[in-house]
Design a protein around this motif. Structure first.
Motif, mmCIF file in Angstrom:
data_model
loop_
_atom_site.group_PDB
_atom_site.id
_atom_site.type_symbol
_atom_site.label_atom_id
_atom_site.label_comp_id
_atom_site.label_asym_id
_atom_site.label_seq_id
_atom_site.Cartn_x
_atom_site.Cartn_y
_atom_site.Cartn_z
ATOM 1 N N THR A 247 0.850 -1.190 0.000
ATOM 2 C CA THR A 247 0.000 0.000 0.000
ATOM 3 C C THR A 247 0.885 1.239 0.000
ATOM 4 O OG1 THR A 247 -0.127 0.261 2.419
ATOM 5 C CG2 THR A 247 -1.680 -1.267 1.385
ATOM 6 N N ASN A 248 0.264 2.389 -0.218
ATOM 7 C CA ASN A 248 1.022 3.642 -0.254
ATOM 8 C C ASN A 248 1.014 4.363 1.089
ATOM 9 O OD1 ASN A 248 -1.616 4.491 -0.086
ATOM 10 N ND2 ASN A 248 -1.544 5.809 -1.887
ATOM 11 N N ARG A 249 0.738 3.657 2.174
ATOM 12 C CA ARG A 249 0.606 4.299 3.482
ATOM 13 C C ARG A 249 1.937 4.862 3.988
ATOM 14 N NH1 ARG A 249 -0.834 0.077 8.169
ATOM 15 N NH2 ARG A 249 -0.749 2.064 9.292
ATOM 16 N N ASN A 250 3.055 4.433 3.412
ATOM 17 C CA ASN A 250 4.354 4.959 3.827
ATOM 18 C C ASN A 250 4.887 6.019 2.871
ATOM 19 O OD1 ASN A 250 4.539 3.573 6.214
ATOM 20 N ND2 ASN A 250 5.799 1.921 5.400
ATOM 21 N N ILE A 251 3.999 6.596 2.079
ATOM 22 C CA ILE A 251 4.363 7.759 1.280
ATOM 23 C C ILE A 251 3.812 8.984 2.001
ATOM 24 C CG2 ILE A 251 4.061 8.965 -0.905
ATOM 25 C CD1 ILE A 251 3.919 6.320 -2.318
ATOM 26 N N PHE A 252 4.707 9.809 2.523
ATOM 27 C CA PHE A 252 4.323 10.980 3.318
ATOM 28 C C PHE A 252 4.686 12.238 2.528
ATOM 29 C CE2 PHE A 252 5.366 7.500 6.199
ATOM 30 C CZ PHE A 252 4.238 7.450 7.016
ATOM 31 N N LEU A 253 3.667 12.985 2.133
ATOM 32 C CA LEU A 253 3.864 14.148 1.268
ATOM 33 C C LEU A 253 3.417 15.422 1.971
ATOM 34 C CD1 LEU A 253 2.393 12.633 -2.015
ATOM 35 C CD2 LEU A 253 4.768 12.596 -1.236
ATOM 36 N N TYR A 254 4.202 16.482 1.770
ATOM 37 C CA TYR A 254 3.892 17.768 2.390
ATOM 38 C C TYR A 254 4.115 18.870 1.357
ATOM 39 C CZ TYR A 254 4.949 14.694 6.325
ATOM 40 O OH TYR A 254 4.984 13.628 7.188
ATOM 41 N N VAL A 255 3.227 19.836 1.376
ATOM 42 C CA VAL A 255 3.382 21.014 0.537
ATOM 43 C C VAL A 255 3.376 22.221 1.459
ATOM 44 C CG1 VAL A 255 2.394 22.425 -1.293
ATOM 45 C CG2 VAL A 255 2.261 19.930 -1.434
ATOM 46 N N ASN A 256 4.512 22.903 1.553
ATOM 47 C CA ASN A 256 4.701 24.002 2.493
ATOM 48 C C ASN A 256 4.345 23.573 3.920
ATOM 49 O OD1 ASN A 256 5.501 25.661 0.390
ATOM 50 N ND2 ASN A 256 3.478 26.571 0.115
ATOM 51 N N GLY A 257 4.722 22.344 4.250
ATOM 52 C CA GLY A 257 4.484 21.831 5.591
ATOM 53 C C GLY A 257 3.115 21.243 5.817
ATOM 54 N N ARG A 258 2.232 21.320 4.842
ATOM 55 C CA ARG A 258 0.884 20.779 4.968
ATOM 56 C C ARG A 258 0.867 19.343 4.458
ATOM 57 N NH1 ARG A 258 -3.943 23.224 5.161
ATOM 58 N NH2 ARG A 258 -3.016 25.237 4.609
ATOM 59 N N TRP A 259 0.421 18.404 5.302
ATOM 60 C CA TRP A 259 0.352 17.007 4.889
ATOM 61 C C TRP A 259 -0.780 16.842 3.892
ATOM 62 C CZ3 TRP A 259 -3.289 12.930 6.669
ATOM 63 C CH2 TRP A 259 -2.947 11.680 6.153
ATOM 64 N N VAL A 260 -0.469 16.256 2.735
ATOM 65 C CA VAL A 260 -1.465 16.045 1.692
ATOM 66 C C VAL A 260 -1.354 14.619 1.173
ATOM 67 C CG1 VAL A 260 -1.487 18.464 0.988
ATOM 68 C CG2 VAL A 260 0.082 16.860 -0.144
ATOM 69 N N GLN A 261 -2.419 14.184 0.504
ATOM 70 C CA GLN A 261 -2.416 12.885 -0.174
ATOM 71 C C GLN A 261 -2.714 13.172 -1.636
ATOM 72 O OE1 GLN A 261 -5.336 11.516 2.833
ATOM 73 N NE2 GLN A 261 -4.076 9.685 3.017
ATOM 74 N N ASP A 262 -1.738 13.749 -2.286
ATOM 75 C CA ASP A 262 -1.933 14.287 -3.622
ATOM 76 C C ASP A 262 -1.593 13.257 -4.687
ATOM 77 O OD1 ASP A 262 -2.367 17.019 -5.087
ATOM 78 O OD2 ASP A 262 -0.673 16.062 -6.070
ATOM 79 N N ARG A 263 -2.521 13.028 -5.602
ATOM 80 C CA ARG A 263 -2.334 12.000 -6.625
ATOM 81 C C ARG A 263 -1.261 12.384 -7.638
ATOM 82 N NH1 ARG A 263 -8.575 11.246 -8.139
ATOM 83 N NH2 ARG A 263 -8.489 13.483 -7.651
#
Length: 438
Positions: A247-263
């Motif tokens: 699964t993708n549960r260990n992909i941690f993405l942030y945009v300007n410090g904001r946690w997102v789940q961006d496709r």
């Protein structure tokens, strides 16, 4: 013809609440983001039954003045923005002013808060079925504590769509893990049904935080990436291709410090890993993108889960290219003289320094597996395979540590490694070699 009419305020409020609050983790996310905006350095989350029965979020932030507690529960009441222009320069986690109002409308809600000057005296306010109590006094240190009981009590149909409590707890655990991986200065605690399931004190660096949340083996399998191009800054850690999950549960993405789940970003990551991961496997990645807030819209999703970039092609290209270039460097073998393709296990020449290690290659012919059984008895094959393109080489992977011990049904190669039995589908391996050549 049906008559057009304005919906009752109660219905409007429930519709809005349904957009913001999808499940218990939505509540925790909104409250935790408010705590971060309040400057908290300690955030304690306690839940029962996956958050459906009770959610309590306590922080040591600046607190809310008593005269503003009632105002804080009004729709679109916020201290984060003053005008529409502020939406294009956001630096805070929250900004819409919908969270507290929405949560209070579908639960038994209580807010308690104390400021620096008033602690240990604070003030509390309760809301039940849309009706607010008067201000009350409470003894507490500086910060805010919000209690959410009986979530969806006014919209019971929503409860049917929730998963088992353990599943809902898992979503909350993943959320706090993601928050903790970025906000290193904060102490994080999660308690579920009276048992502490996560605790991470303030960390001096991300490596220390990874050790708290995962383990030393995980920390060793991550490698730094960093790039800055025309104001676009990418920084984080990417995992060894062997260190993958279903699964993708260990992909941690942030945009300007904001946690997102961006496709878009996830697709760029998978593009960077293309050719070095098995099908339906996902790497571990911790990545933060710093970009001018005017070039990214964080207001495209009710729960702020996704963002939209003004130049999606640029973002996708930079992310995928940086990851690919880092993998090509084989960071796990930076001290070694040469890189080995992930397929080199099948196409190396005999290792004279370790003759007991049977390294072989798949011969190329009309039927590449016609002579496999006899050849296996010799342990070593002559290599007729054309070298893969240099750009596909990414270092020592799992195959290189295997020892061939036999063959099953002229289809599977039997190998061993650290006491484990590994079966390799030789037909799939041959197809893989062809793919790498192309």
């Amino acid at each position: 013809m049906p008559e057009i009419r304005i919906l009752p305020e109660e219905v409007i409020h429930k519709i809005a609440a349904g957009e913001v609050v999808e499940r218990p983790v939505s509540v925790v996310k909104e409250l935790v983001e408010n705590s971060l905006d309040a400057g908290a350095t300690s955030i304690h989350v306690e839940i029962e039954q996956g958050g459906t029965r009770s959610i309590i979020v306590t922080d040591n932030g600046v607190g809310i003045p008593p005269q503003q507690l009632t105002l804080a529960l009004k729709r679109h009441a916020t201290s984060k923005i003053n005008s529409a222009d502020d939406l294009f320069s956001l630096r805070t986690m929250g900004f819409r002013g919908e969270a507290l109002s929405s949560i209070a409308g579908i639960s038994h809600f209580k807010i308690e808060s104390a400021m620096e000057g008033s602690a240990p005296l604070g003030y509390s306010l309760e809301v039940r079925e849309g009706k607010s109590s008067g201000l009350g006094e409470v003894a507490m240190s500086r910060g805010t504590r919000i209690t959410v009981n009986n979530l969806f009590c006014t919209t019971p149909a929503r409860l049917k769509f929730l998963k088992r409590p353990e599943t809902e707890w898992g979503h909350i655990y993943d959320l706090l893990s993601a928050m903790a991986l970025y906000h290193l200065h904060v102490e994080w605690t999660l308690v579920h049904n009276g048992k502490r399931s996560l605790f991470s004190p303030p960390a001096k660096d991300r490596g220390a935080r990874i050790l708290d949340l995962f383990d030393a083996d995980t920390e060793k399998m991550l490698y730094s990436v960093e790039r800055e191009i025309s104001g676009f800054k990418l920084k984080g850690l990417i995992g060894h291709p062997n260190f993958s999950n279903k699964t993708n549960r260990n992909i941690f993405l942030y945009v300007n410090g904001r946690w997102v789940q961006d496709r878009l970003i996830q697709h760029a990551i998978m593009t960077g890993y293309r050719g070095v991961l098995m099908t339906q496997q996902y790497p571990m990645v911790i990545l933060n993108i710093e970009i001018d807030p005017a070039l990214v819209d964080v207001n495209v999703h009710p729960t702020k889960r996704e963002v939209r970039f003004s130049n999606t092609n640029m973002v996708h290209q930079i992310v995928s290219q940086v990851i690919r270039e880092r993998l090509d460097q084989a960071p796990w073998r930076e001290k070694e003289a040469r890189d080995v393709s992930p397929l080199d296990f099948f196409q190396q020449t005999p290792n004279t320094q370790n003759p007991a290690f049977p390294i072989f290659s798949i011969p190329t012919s009309h039927d590449p597996f016609k002579d496999f059984a006899p050849s296996l008895q010799k342990n070593v094959f002559e290599s007729n395979v054309i070298d893969s393109d240099k750009n596909s080489k990414i270092g020592t992977l799992a195959f290189s540590s295997l020892r061939l011990i036999g063959q099953l049904h002229l289809t599977y190669l039997l190998c061993e490694n650290d006491g484990a039995l590994i079966l390799v589908d030789q037909h799939a391996a041959h197809e893989r070699i062809g793919f790498e050549k192309l």
